[in-house]
Design a protein around this motif. Sequence first.
Motif, PDB file in Angstrom:
ATOM      1  N   ILE A  65     -32.783  44.457  34.543  1.00 29.17           N
ATOM      2  CA  ILE A  65     -33.444  45.397  35.456  1.00 29.17           C
ATOM      3  C   ILE A  65     -32.443  46.046  36.419  1.00 29.17           C
ATOM      4  O   ILE A  65     -32.807  46.914  37.192  1.00 29.17           O
ATOM      5  CB  ILE A  65     -34.574  44.701  36.260  1.00 29.17           C
ATOM      6  N   TYR A  66     -31.187  45.599  36.403  1.00 32.34           N
ATOM      7  CA  TYR A  66     -30.178  46.176  37.287  1.00 32.34           C
ATOM      8  C   TYR A  66     -29.485  47.342  36.582  1.00 32.34           C
ATOM      9  O   TYR A  66     -29.543  47.465  35.364  1.00 32.34           O
ATOM     10  CB  TYR A  66     -29.132  45.132  37.681  1.00 32.34           C
ATOM     11  N   ASP A  67     -28.783  48.127  37.380  1.00 31.80           N
ATOM     12  CA  ASP A  67     -28.158  49.325  36.817  1.00 31.80           C
ATOM     13  C   ASP A  67     -26.669  49.394  37.200  1.00 31.80           C
ATOM     14  O   ASP A  67     -26.223  50.385  37.787  1.00 31.80           O
ATOM     15  CB  ASP A  67     -28.911  50.570  37.297  1.00 31.80           C
ATOM     16  N   THR A  69     -23.205  50.366  36.819  1.00 33.28           N
ATOM     17  CA  THR A  69     -22.716  51.491  36.005  1.00 33.28           C
ATOM     18  C   THR A  69     -21.704  51.087  34.935  1.00 33.28           C
ATOM     19  O   THR A  69     -21.626  51.702  33.891  1.00 33.28           O
ATOM     20  CB  THR A  69     -22.031  52.551  36.896  1.00 33.28           C
ATOM     21  N   TYR A  70     -20.918  50.018  35.209  1.00 32.70           N
ATOM     22  CA  TYR A  70     -19.843  49.617  34.288  1.00 32.70           C
ATOM     23  C   TYR A  70     -20.353  48.750  33.134  1.00 32.70           C
ATOM     24  O   TYR A  70     -19.580  48.329  32.288  1.00 32.70           O
ATOM     25  CB  TYR A  70     -18.765  48.834  35.064  1.00 32.70           C
ATOM     26  N   CYS A  71     -21.663  48.461  33.107  1.00 33.89           N
ATOM     27  CA  CYS A  71     -22.170  47.465  32.158  1.00 33.89           C
ATOM     28  C   CYS A  71     -22.990  48.112  31.047  1.00 33.89           C
ATOM     29  O   CYS A  71     -23.897  48.907  31.310  1.00 33.89           O
ATOM     30  CB  CYS A  71     -23.010  46.440  32.906  1.00 33.89           C
ATOM     31  N   VAL A  72     -22.704  47.724  29.832  1.00 32.51           N
ATOM     32  CA  VAL A  72     -23.405  48.289  28.682  1.00 32.51           C
ATOM     33  C   VAL A  72     -24.876  47.837  28.649  1.00 32.51           C
ATOM     34  O   VAL A  72     -25.711  48.461  28.011  1.00 32.51           O
ATOM     35  CB  VAL A  72     -22.632  47.905  27.393  1.00 32.51           C
ATOM     36  N   ASN A  73     -25.196  46.785  29.371  1.00 39.76           N
ATOM     37  CA  ASN A  73     -26.579  46.270  29.369  1.00 39.76           C
ATOM     38  C   ASN A  73     -27.432  46.790  30.518  1.00 39.76           C
ATOM     39  O   ASN A  73     -28.570  46.353  30.696  1.00 39.76           O
ATOM     40  CB  ASN A  73     -26.552  44.737  29.432  1.00 39.76           C
ATOM     41  N   ARG A  74     -26.898  47.706  31.317  1.00 41.10           N
ATOM     42  CA  ARG A  74     -27.655  48.208  32.476  1.00 41.10           C
ATOM     43  C   ARG A  74     -28.962  48.848  32.008  1.00 41.10           C
ATOM     44  O   ARG A  74     -29.053  49.315  30.854  1.00 41.10           O
ATOM     45  CB  ARG A  74     -26.801  49.216  33.263  1.00 41.10           C
ATOM     46  N   SER A 109     -26.866  35.933  31.012  1.00 41.57           N
ATOM     47  CA  SER A 109     -28.066  36.724  30.728  1.00 41.57           C
ATOM     48  C   SER A 109     -28.096  37.981  31.585  1.00 41.57           C
ATOM     49  O   SER A 109     -27.539  38.009  32.694  1.00 41.57           O
ATOM     50  CB  SER A 109     -29.314  35.886  31.044  1.00 41.57           C
ATOM     51  N   GLY A 110     -28.777  39.006  31.076  1.00 42.27           N
ATOM     52  CA  GLY A 110     -29.164  40.116  31.931  1.00 42.27           C
ATOM     53  C   GLY A 110     -30.261  39.619  32.866  1.00 42.27           C
ATOM     54  O   GLY A 110     -30.817  38.533  32.657  1.00 42.27           O
ATOM     55  N   VAL A 111     -30.547  40.387  33.907  1.00 41.09           N
ATOM     56  CA  VAL A 111     -31.569  39.938  34.860  1.00 41.09           C
ATOM     57  C   VAL A 111     -32.948  40.388  34.368  1.00 41.09           C
ATOM     58  O   VAL A 111     -33.240  41.580  34.290  1.00 41.09           O
ATOM     59  CB  VAL A 111     -31.292  40.486  36.280  1.00 41.09           C
ATOM     60  N   LEU A 112     -33.760  39.400  34.037  1.00 41.61           N
ATOM     61  CA  LEU A 112     -35.113  39.649  33.531  1.00 41.61           C
ATOM     62  C   LEU A 112     -36.097  39.519  34.684  1.00 41.61           C
ATOM     63  O   LEU A 112     -36.138  38.455  35.309  1.00 41.61           O
ATOM     64  CB  LEU A 112     -35.477  38.550  32.542  1.00 41.61           C
TER      65      LEU A 112
HETATM   66  S1  SF4 Z   1     -26.246  42.406  32.830  1.00 43.83           S
HETATM   67 FE1  SF4 Z   1     -25.261  41.875  34.749  1.00 43.83          FE
HETATM   68  S2  SF4 Z   1     -23.614  43.377  35.004  1.00 43.83           S
HETATM   69 FE2  SF4 Z   1     -25.039  44.163  33.427  1.00 43.83          FE
HETATM   70  S3  SF4 Z   1     -26.454  45.497  34.533  1.00 43.83           S
HETATM   71 FE3  SF4 Z   1     -27.366  43.462  34.414  1.00 43.83          FE
HETATM   72  S4  SF4 Z   1     -26.735  42.435  36.323  1.00 43.83           S
HETATM   73 FE4  SF4 Z   1     -25.412  44.229  36.051  1.00 43.83          FE
END
Ligand code: SF4
Length: 423
Positions: A65-67, A69-74, A109-112
Motif C-alpha cells: 500500500i506504500y508508494d 518511488t525506488y521500489c518495483v513493488n510500490r 513483505s510488501g505492506v498489506l
Molecule cells: S515493498 Fe517496501 S520499499 Fe516497496 S513500496 Fe512497499 S514499503 Fe516501500
Amino acid sequence: MDPQKKLAILADAAKYDASCASSGGSRRAAPGGLGSAEGMGICHSYTPDGRCVSLLKILLTNFCIYDCTYCVNRISSDTPRARFTPEEVVSLTLDFYRRNYIEGLFLSSGVLRSPDHTMEELVRVARLLREDHGFAGYIHLKVVPGASPELIEAAGLHADRVSANVELPTEADLARLAPEKKLPVIDETMGRIHLRRTEAKEERRTFAPAGQSTQIIVGATDTPDATILATSSRLYETHRLRRVYYSAFSPIPGADVRLPAKSPPLVREHRLYEADWLIRFYGFEAQELAGADAPQLDLGIDPKLAWALRNRAYFPVDLNIAPRGALLRVPGIGVRGAERIVEARRHRRLRIADLGKLRVAKNRALPFVVAADHNPTAAWIDRDDLRERIVRPQAAQLSLFDAAAPAAAPEPAPLAPALSGEL
Ligand code: SF4
C-alpha cells in the motif's frame, strides 16, 4: 496462481533486499546430469559464527500500500503481483529444507493493509515453523516499522535475526521518495528491538540472537557518503545494529523522474562497506572518513589510505611502541596484523622484514611506519606522488584493434601492489 509462478514473482521481488545478496545462476544439468544452480529464491548469507548458509529468500507478497518511488513493488507500479499464504511459505520452506536446498528462510513483505496486519502474517510463518514443525533452521524476518510491540516481541522470539529497513539516509530523502516512511517511526521500531534484546539478555532468554540489521539504498538521491556514514554510525551507536547493508540504487522500469537514470558505480557501495568496517572495527569516526571538507569517499583508493594521505602529520607510527589504535590507522595493517605486531614486539624489536611474516601489507605500510631499521623521512611522507606510488595502476584491457594507438604516458613506478586485503 500456480505456486511455482508465485515463487518466481516473489523471489524476484525479494532480490532488491541486500541483506543476503547472492542468488542462484541459470545453469541447469543436461539430461542425465545432476543438480541445478537455478534455485529460484535461494541466496547465501552468513550466520554470526561465520558459517555461510543458503536461505530461501522471498516476499510473502509484493502487493504494497506504500508508494516508495525506488521500489518495483510500490502501489503505483504495474508489476505482476502475487501473494503466498503463511501456510504456503511454511510448506515451501520445509520442502526446500528436506531436499537440502536451504538451511533457513529470509522472509520480507510488501505492506498489506497495515504494518500490524503484515507483521501478523510474517510472525505466523515463523511461529508455525518453530512451534508446529519444530523447525530449528535460521530465520531472518523483516520487521515493518510501526508494527505494535507485541508483534515485534513475537518476531524476535521466533527469528534468529530481524531487520527494519531505514532505506534512505535522511528524513528529507524519505519525505521526497518514500512519503509513508518516517525516520522517527523506524528509529522507534529499532529502539524497541534493541530494548527487547537487552531485556532478554538480562532475563537469560533469547530474542533475535543474531541481532538486528538494516539496509540503506545508495545513490537514489544526491545525499553524500558523509551523511550516509553519519546515519549508519548513529544507528550502530543508538540501536546496537549488527550490520548496516548498503545497496546501490538500481533503476526500475517506469521510474519516477526524481530518480537517477543510472545506478551509482558499484565501487561506491564497496567503499561504503570498507568505511563501515573501519568505523566498527578500527576505531574511526564517520566524519574522519567523509566529512564536510570531503563529503564523498574517494572511489580510487580505500578510505583508510585516503585518510592517511589527508593526515600525513599523524605519521610515521613507530611499530615498536605505538598503541594498537595507532597501528590500526596505518594502511596495510589490519586488526589481526596489529595484534600480531603487539604480540611479536614483546619478544624483539621489529624490523621491516618482519612485516611480511606478520601478514602486514608491507608496501602499503612502508611510507607510514618507523621500525628498528626503517625511518621514512618527512620528504618521503610529504611527496606529492605518494598515492600513485602506493596504488597499483589499474590494468587496462588491451584491444586487438589498439595496435596502432599511441603508447600511453608511462605510469610512475608503484612501490608494489598490496599483499593482502587488510585495510
Ligand atoms: S515493498 Fe517496501 S520499499 Fe516497496 S513500496 Fe512497499 S514499503 Fe516501500
